[in-house]
Design an enzyme around this catalytic site. Structure first.
Site, PDB file in Angstrom:
ATOM      1  N   LYS A   1      16.961 -13.998 -38.097  1.00 27.33           N
ATOM      2  CA  LYS A   1      16.178 -15.200 -38.461  1.00 27.33           C
ATOM      3  C   LYS A   1      14.889 -14.870 -39.217  1.00 27.33           C
ATOM      4  O   LYS A   1      14.571 -15.518 -40.208  1.00 27.33           O
ATOM      5  CB  LYS A   1      15.826 -15.996 -37.189  1.00 27.33           C
ATOM      6  CG  LYS A   1      17.033 -16.622 -36.503  1.00 27.33           C
ATOM      7  CD  LYS A   1      17.359 -18.016 -37.045  1.00 27.33           C
ATOM      8  CE  LYS A   1      18.828 -18.340 -36.923  1.00 27.33           C
ATOM      9  NZ  LYS A   1      19.302 -18.809 -35.658  1.00 27.33           N
TER      10      LYS A   1
ATOM     11  N   GLU B   1       4.865 -24.947 -34.471  1.00 29.34           N
ATOM     12  CA  GLU B   1       5.773 -25.148 -35.592  1.00 29.34           C
ATOM     13  C   GLU B   1       5.690 -26.624 -35.979  1.00 29.34           C
ATOM     14  O   GLU B   1       5.447 -27.472 -35.131  1.00 29.34           O
ATOM     15  CB  GLU B   1       7.191 -24.803 -35.141  1.00 29.34           C
ATOM     16  CG  GLU B   1       8.157 -24.482 -36.257  1.00 29.34           C
ATOM     17  CD  GLU B   1       9.518 -24.061 -35.693  1.00 29.34           C
ATOM     18  OE1 GLU B   1       9.739 -22.854 -35.496  1.00 29.34           O
ATOM     19  OE2 GLU B   1      10.331 -24.958 -35.427  1.00 29.34           O
TER      20      GLU B   1
ATOM     21  N   HIS C   1      24.313 -29.747 -29.956  1.00 23.81           N
ATOM     22  CA  HIS C   1      24.023 -28.928 -31.141  1.00 23.81           C
ATOM     23  C   HIS C   1      25.282 -28.472 -31.846  1.00 23.81           C
ATOM     24  O   HIS C   1      25.278 -27.486 -32.568  1.00 23.81           O
ATOM     25  CB  HIS C   1      23.158 -27.719 -30.774  1.00 23.81           C
ATOM     26  CG  HIS C   1      21.866 -28.103 -30.127  1.00 23.81           C
ATOM     27  ND1 HIS C   1      20.885 -28.767 -30.813  1.00 23.81           N
ATOM     28  CD2 HIS C   1      21.423 -27.967 -28.859  1.00 23.81           C
ATOM     29  CE1 HIS C   1      19.881 -29.012 -29.992  1.00 23.81           C
ATOM     30  NE2 HIS C   1      20.185 -28.543 -28.796  1.00 23.81           N
TER      31      HIS C   1
ATOM     32  N   ARG D   1      30.006 -17.331 -43.826  1.00 27.45           N
ATOM     33  CA  ARG D   1      31.440 -17.412 -43.568  1.00 27.45           C
ATOM     34  C   ARG D   1      31.969 -18.717 -44.154  1.00 27.45           C
ATOM     35  O   ARG D   1      31.201 -19.550 -44.622  1.00 27.45           O
ATOM     36  CB  ARG D   1      31.672 -17.424 -42.053  1.00 27.45           C
ATOM     37  CG  ARG D   1      30.888 -18.560 -41.391  1.00 27.45           C
ATOM     38  CD  ARG D   1      31.420 -19.034 -40.083  1.00 27.45           C
ATOM     39  NE  ARG D   1      30.868 -20.331 -39.764  1.00 27.45           N
ATOM     40  CZ  ARG D   1      29.750 -20.547 -39.083  1.00 27.45           C
ATOM     41  NH1 ARG D   1      29.041 -19.523 -38.640  1.00 27.45           N
ATOM     42  NH2 ARG D   1      29.333 -21.764 -38.852  1.00 27.45           N
TER      43      ARG D   1
END
Lengths: 499, 173
Positions: free
Chosen positions: A116, A200, A235, A292
């Site tokens: 990340k 954030e 999610h 992918r």
């Protein structure tokens, strides 16, 4: 071009990859576990190799066994599908080292994008917008207040050691900040033994919009437009569509440019997806790159007319992209619904078992990618996805109507599925209005229950089935032989005596 | 002929007349009587005409009942008068037992025989289709038996942990 490829996956995606390979004149090798001896992907392939026990570590995650299977069968390339080893750079590297071809991006690119922080740094360097936030934790309330002011409210207070929402607080304005910091820090300390926090930017009910990318080895990168994947539970995406109802021509152009820039910055090769969060003001932020083929790739195929697996294989074989960005067109609207073996009434609890009846819908604009058949036992060992129902129509309204028909006509009995739940979502006002976001299901369908108003039709079916002897519903399997030897009239006479 | 059918939590009562030469009969439900004609399209598919409305149904017999598909709705229909009452089969029959809600693999066993447990305490963690589920104590008491081990394949109805219920009053039920 390859003459034989191995598909290191199972279920619907393995079947889907094999279909394209067959059309390209490429032989296919399936690999499978004990639980999948009779799985559809095994029945579809030209050759099949047993890897081992049912647990993924002994089978679909076992790099040594998969590489050996490729060598034993003479496969020159390996397609990883999605899940399992698809985004494992160790697997990609090993395949290359063994003199085989990995149908996907280079291992180092995959490793960079899988981390990340590295991915964020790469994107920031190329002016791809990332979710604004602090890069290190901070304890001083004054400095936190300054940082919050710079980010702009609302902000999210997050635990550095975090996870699972613990130590997380949404702060809407400056006067709430001090309390939120104190509470988040103490909660984080209790949960993780570490009270450090950072800030954030908080995105209120964002959309998940992603762009499909194709890149060859020669630096050519094109995008195949977006997919809107905002309807999620736990999610996990359950309904995807393209085009996104939220994008204007201008916004689409800017996001596509950012996606292509992201792929170029990462040195991307093969098919990939750049995911963004899009907020209510039209600002978008880089989320991650999926290195992918995505589960939801068929909606892009339906609207662009391109076969993504074909292009993956051609790119892996070293061929340049056969078209430029200007030659990519899109037409109409496509929607995908994921069909899982799960119970939407019981918090989407997995529902493995035997498929008693499966009859996919037919008619214009319908595609059902699946890995099941009547009599197949859905194993408990793997992801509960059974298939994906995809429709195409000329516009969004028609696509919704077609999806409703396709869901209603695609008979699947034996395990619980979310079909009825999906029908209710697609029929709902907010979905019809395109007003979707990542908290859509929590907001509108948290208390969902099936509508039982037509259950008397099912009851009628049971009774008439019983009476007319279409099949003796109440008889055990062992009694079916004798029941069929009687005429319905004899059976009916007996029933009347009882009645 | 009267039928009492269980669909989910509801019971539907139907009164059905004799099936005539045209495979039609009168069906009364909720005080309303309607003419129903049946045609078997295939062993799985049935076409019903109720007054003038047409319905296509798909049916699949299973143990203890029949699955019926109608317009995207899958319903498990059971004859309410002949539902087997076997001890410990399925969730409905075994409330308050430590049994998995779905076929699963045992990941962790958190208690041993003789342990005192309190209501809600985690006992066994199972995994099904990549999802971990925690089975917890339905009431407080003492662990009398542990009938499973890590790696075991388990099904609904199998009692994984037996608990001797504590004396009344210690529960907050």
């Amino acid at each position: 071009m390859f003459s034989k490829i191995l598909v290191a996956n199972r279920g619907e995606i393995a079947v889907r990859v094999m279909r394209t390979a067959r059309e390209m004149g490429i032989a296919t090798v399936a690999v499978y576990s004990e639980a999948d001896r009779e799985a559809l992907h095994v029945l579809t392939a030209d050759e099949a190799v047993l890897l081992g026990e049912s647990d993924p570590a002994s089978s679909y995650l076992n790099i040594d066994k998969i590489v050996q299977a490729a060598k034993d069968t003479g496969a020159q390339a390996i397609h990883p599908g999605y899940g399992f080893l698809a985004e494992n750079p160790v697997f990609a590297k090993r395949i290359t080292e063994e003199g085989l071809v990995f149908i996907g991006p280079p291992a180092d690119v995959m490793a960079n994008l899988g981390d990340k922080t590295t991915a964020r740094t790469i994107m920031a360097r190329s002016d791809v917008p990332i979710i604004p936030g602090m890069t290190a934790s901070e304890a001083d309330p004054d400095r936190l207040a300054v940082a919050a002011g710079t980010l702009g409210y609302p902000v999210l207070v997050k635990a550095a050691a975090g996870g699972g929402g613990k130590g997380m607080r949404i702060v809407w304005s400056e006067d709430e900040l001090a309390d939120a910091i104190a509470m988040a820090a103490s909660e984080a300390l209790a949960a993780f033994g570490d009270g450090s926090i950072y800030l954030e930017k908080y995105l209120d009910r964002p959309r998940h919009v992603e762009f499909q990318i194709l890149a060859d080895r020669y630096g050519n990168v094109v995008h195949l437009f977006e997919r809107e994947c905002s309807v999620q539970r736990r999610h996990q995406k359950i309904i995807e569509e393209t085009p996104s109802p939220a994008l204007t021509v201008d916004l689409r152009q800017r996001m596509a440019a950012a996606a292509v820039a992201a792929a170029k910055a990462a040195g991307y090769v093969n098919a990939g997806t750049v995911e963004f969060l899009l907020d209510r003001t039209g600002a978008f932020y880089f989320l991650e790159v999926n290195t992918r083929l995505q589960v939801e790739h068929p909606i892009t195929e339906m609207t662009t007319g391109l076969d993504l697996v074909k292009h993956q294989i051609e790119i892996a074989a070293g061929e340049p992209l056969p078209f430029t960005q200007e030659q990519v067109f899109r037409r109409g609207h496509a929607i995908e619904c994921r069909i899982y073996a799960e119970d939407p009434e019981a918090n989407f609890m997995p529902s493995p078992g035997k498929i008693l009846l499966f009859r996919p819908a037919e008619g214009p604009g319908i595609r059902y990618d699946h890995g099941i058949y009547r009599g197949f036992d859905v194993p408990v060992n793997y992801d509960p996805i059974l298939g994906k129902l995809i429709v195409w129509a000329e516009d969004r309204t028609s696509a919704c109507a077609r999806m409703i028909r396709a869901l209603q006509e695609s008979v699947l009995l034996g395990v619980k599925t979310p079909v009825e739940f999906l029908l209710d979502i697609i029929s709902s006002e907010p979905f019809r209005a395109g007003d979707i976001h990542t908290r859509f299901i929590e907001e509108h369908f948290a208390q969902w229950k099936p509508d039982t108003s037509t259950d008397d039709v099912a009851a009628l079916g049971f009774v008439l089935n019983d009476l007319a002897g279409v099949r003796p519903a109440l008889a055990s399997q062992a009694d079916i032989g004798t029941a069929e030897q009687q005429s319905p009239w004899q059976r009916l006479g007996a029933l009347d005596l009882l009645g | 002929m009267n039928y009492r059918l269980k669909i989910g939590q509801d019971v539907v009562t139907l009164e059905v007349g004799r099936l005539d030469e045209t495979r039609s009969c009168q069906v009364t439900t909720g005080g309303e009587s309607r003419s129903v004609t049946v045609k078997a399209v295939s062993p799985d598919q049935m076409h019903l005409t109720v007054d003038r409305q047409c319905f296509n149904l798909f049916l699949s017999p299973a143990e203890d009942g029949t699955w019926v598909w109608f317009n995207g709705k899958a319903r498990f229909v059971q004859d309410a008068d002949s539902i087997p009452r076997r001890k410990g089969r399925g969730l409905d029959d075994a409330p308050g037992e430590v049994t998995p809600p779905t076929p699963a693999t045992v990941m962790r066993v958190l208690v041993e025989v003789g342990n005192e447990v309190t209501k809600g305490q985690a006992l066994v963690v199972v995994s099904a289709m990549k999802m971990e589920l925690t089975l917890s104590a339905p009431y407080s008491g003492t662990v009398a038996a542990v009938n499973t081990e890590v790696g075991a394949k388990v099904s609904p109805g199998e009692i994984l942990v037996e608990i001797d219920r504590a004396a009344e009053g210690t529960d907050d039920e």
